[in-house]
Every structure is written in C-alpha cells, then in structure tokens.
Design an enzyme around this catalytic site. Structure first.
Site, PDB file in Angstrom:
ATOM      1  N   ARG A   1     -14.674 -20.833  -9.272  1.00  0.00           N
ATOM      2  CA  ARG A   1     -14.528 -21.644  -8.049  1.00  0.00           C
ATOM      3  C   ARG A   1     -15.675 -21.404  -7.064  1.00  0.00           C
ATOM      4  O   ARG A   1     -16.107 -22.321  -6.368  1.00  0.00           O
ATOM      5  CB  ARG A   1     -13.196 -21.342  -7.362  1.00  0.00           C
TER       6      ARG A   1
ATOM      7  N   HIS B   1     -18.488 -23.350  -8.358  1.00  0.00           N
ATOM      8  CA  HIS B   1     -18.181 -24.769  -8.143  1.00  0.00           C
ATOM      9  C   HIS B   1     -18.527 -25.190  -6.705  1.00  0.00           C
ATOM     10  O   HIS B   1     -18.965 -26.308  -6.451  1.00  0.00           O
ATOM     11  CB  HIS B   1     -16.690 -24.975  -8.433  1.00  0.00           C
TER      12      HIS B   1
ATOM     13  N   SER C   1     -16.432 -30.452 -14.528  1.00  0.00           N
ATOM     14  CA  SER C   1     -17.257 -29.537 -13.753  1.00  0.00           C
ATOM     15  C   SER C   1     -16.953 -28.074 -14.114  1.00  0.00           C
ATOM     16  O   SER C   1     -17.853 -27.268 -14.373  1.00  0.00           O
ATOM     17  CB  SER C   1     -16.983 -29.791 -12.270  1.00  0.00           C
TER      18      SER C   1
END
Ligand SMILES: C/C1=C2N=C(/C=C3N=C(/C(C)=C4\N[C@@](C)([C@@H]5N=C1[C@](C)(CCC(=O)O)[C@H]5CC(=O)O)[C@@](C)(CC(=O)O)[C@@H]4CCC(=O)O)[C@@](C)(CC(=O)O)[C@@H]\3CCC(=O)O)C(C)(C)[C@@H]/2CCC(=O)O
Length: 209
Positions: free
Chosen positions: A38, A41, A15
């Site tokens: 992040r 994500h 990912s």
C-alpha cells in the site's frame, strides 16, 4: 473513446499485482510486506522497501489498536483526509489539531512550528492510539521530545515526514530510540501525507485491498 481501465476494483487489483511482481520484498515479514504494497501504491516507487524500517510487532499492535477503537492522531489534514474511513474497524476517531485556534499562540510560546505546537493539544487520548505523521519533521521531533517529558504513550508511531530539512534526521531519531513505542518509518527524504495515510489504511484491513 480512449481505451483505458475504468473499473476502480480492477485498477486496484491490477496495480497491486504489478507492485507484487516488480517489488523485492526480501527482508520484510509477510505482514509488513502487505503494508509495503500500500505504501508503494501511494507513491509509485517500488524501491522504498529498502528504506522501510519497522519494529517487529508494529503491524500487530497497529491493527490491535484500531480494532480496539483507538483514535488516529495526524500531523496534517492531508494525512487525516487520506484515511479511508470506511476501512476503519471501529469508526475510529481521526484527530488533527493543526487548525485549532490556539495553535498559533502555542507555536509562538514554544518557539516551534504550528505542526509541532498542534501536538500540545493531543493530551491523554493519545494513550494507546496510533500516530500518523506524514508531513512535518518538527511534529515527529516534538512528539519524541514530549514523550521524553512524560507524555502518555501511543501504541504505534507511523513516522513518514517528507522533505529536505529534518525529515531524514527526525526519522533516524525515531528509529534509534522510539521511546519504547513500536514504530514504522521510511528512512531518507521520502515520505509524505499520502504514504502515512496509506499505512493507516493498510493496518485498518488485513489482507484485503
Ligand atoms: C517546512 C514545511 C514543509 N512542508 C512540506 C511539504 C508540504 N507541505 C504542504 C502543506 C500544504 C502544508 N505544510 C505545512 C505542514 C507547513 N509545512 C512546513 C511547515 C512550514 C513546517 C513543518 C516542519 O518543518 O516540520 C508547516 C507549517 C507549520 O508551521 O507547521 C502546512 C500546515 C502549511 C499551511 O498550509 O499552513 C500545510 C499542511 C496543511 C494540512 O494538510 O493540514 C505541501 C502540500 C506543499 C505546499 O505547501 O503546497 C507539501 C505536502 C507534503 C506531504 O506529503 O504532506 C515539507 C517538504 C514536509 C516541509 C518540511 C521539510 C522541508 O524540507 O522543508
């Protein structure tokens, strides 16, 4: 058996690799890019980079505050619960006062939402701490009002309220005058508890998934 990836670490690695391949981090410093990975994500949108704004030293001061064991103050339980405790360097306290029994009364007294009223209970422990606002625009507005009234200063404000009423405006107010406090924000309507929690999780561990 359906064919899909079942290993958590492999999923993370893949990912994060996709995010790095598909995202244009131009204009972001290396340490802010690390945080941005992040944030992306957490929401699945690589184009948030264009709306991301942070003080030059935001990542550094955030990491230092966490390393010093400072607390993390959250506007919503969803933010608090999204923070991965085992990533935190000093078992830092995670504080959300939204459900304190006094909050509804305070909200009536100050004629504001419960999310805003909850901040009235943060007190002096806020000094040098990290604030993570992921839900309520009124919490971010009220934090800035309280700072104007002399509230002790946190080390860093992670301002990620989401929505249609007050979200963009509260983040603009933060970015235009952060009251001398380093900040990170995502302009516009986008934001949310998951993004705020992801920002803390990114600061909690350097260059590690
Ligand atoms: C107006 C509010 C907004 N809430 C949004 C989005 C979500 N809120 C969820 C949940 C479960 C909660 N939201 C409250 C914080 C609640 N939300 C509000 C308020 C009415 C006012 C806040 C504000 O405008 O600044 C606020 C209540 C208050 O008096 O402060 C929540 C406390 C409500 C409750 O359950 O009592 C609760 C938070 C619980 C917690 O985590 O501690 C959502 C999951 C939607 C849902 O209700 O199912 C969602 C989560 C979004 C996120 O990522 O955090 C908005 C869109 C932010 C909106 C403010 C802006 C707008 O355009 O309306």
């Amino acid at each position: 058996m359906i064919d899909y990836l079942r290993d958590g670490n492999q999923i993370y690695q893949k990912s994060f690799g996709i995010i790095r391949d598909e995202t244009n981090f131009q204009g972001l410093s290396d340490d802010l890019s690390h945080v941005a990975v992040r944030l992306i994500h957490a929401c699945g949108m690589t184009d948030i980079v264009g709306d991301l704004q942070a003080s030059e030293n935001a990542v550094k001061v955030g990491r230092e505050a966490l390393q010093q064991g400072k607390a993390i103050f959250c506007d919503a339980m969803m933010v608090a619960r999204g923070i991965t405790k085992k990533r935190l360097p000093k078992n830092n306290p995670i504080i959300c006062t939204l459900n304190h029994p006094d909050v509804p009364n305070i909200a009536r007294q100050i004629n504001n939402t419960r999310s805003a009223a909850a901040l009235e209970l943060w007190g002096d422990n806020l000094q040098g701490a990290v604030v993570a606002i992921g839900n309520a625009p009124t919490a971010l507005f009220h934090l800035l009002e309280m700072l104007d009234d002399g509230l002790v200063k946190p080390a860093l404000i992670l301002g990620f309220p989401v929505g249609f009423v007050g979200a963009a405006e509260s983040k603009l107010e933060l970015a235009s005058n952060s009251r001398g406090i380093p900040f990170m924000t995502l302009h516009g309507r986008r934001g949310g508890s998951a993004i705020a929690a992801a920002a803390v999780n990114a600061l909690a561990k350097e260059n590690e998934l």
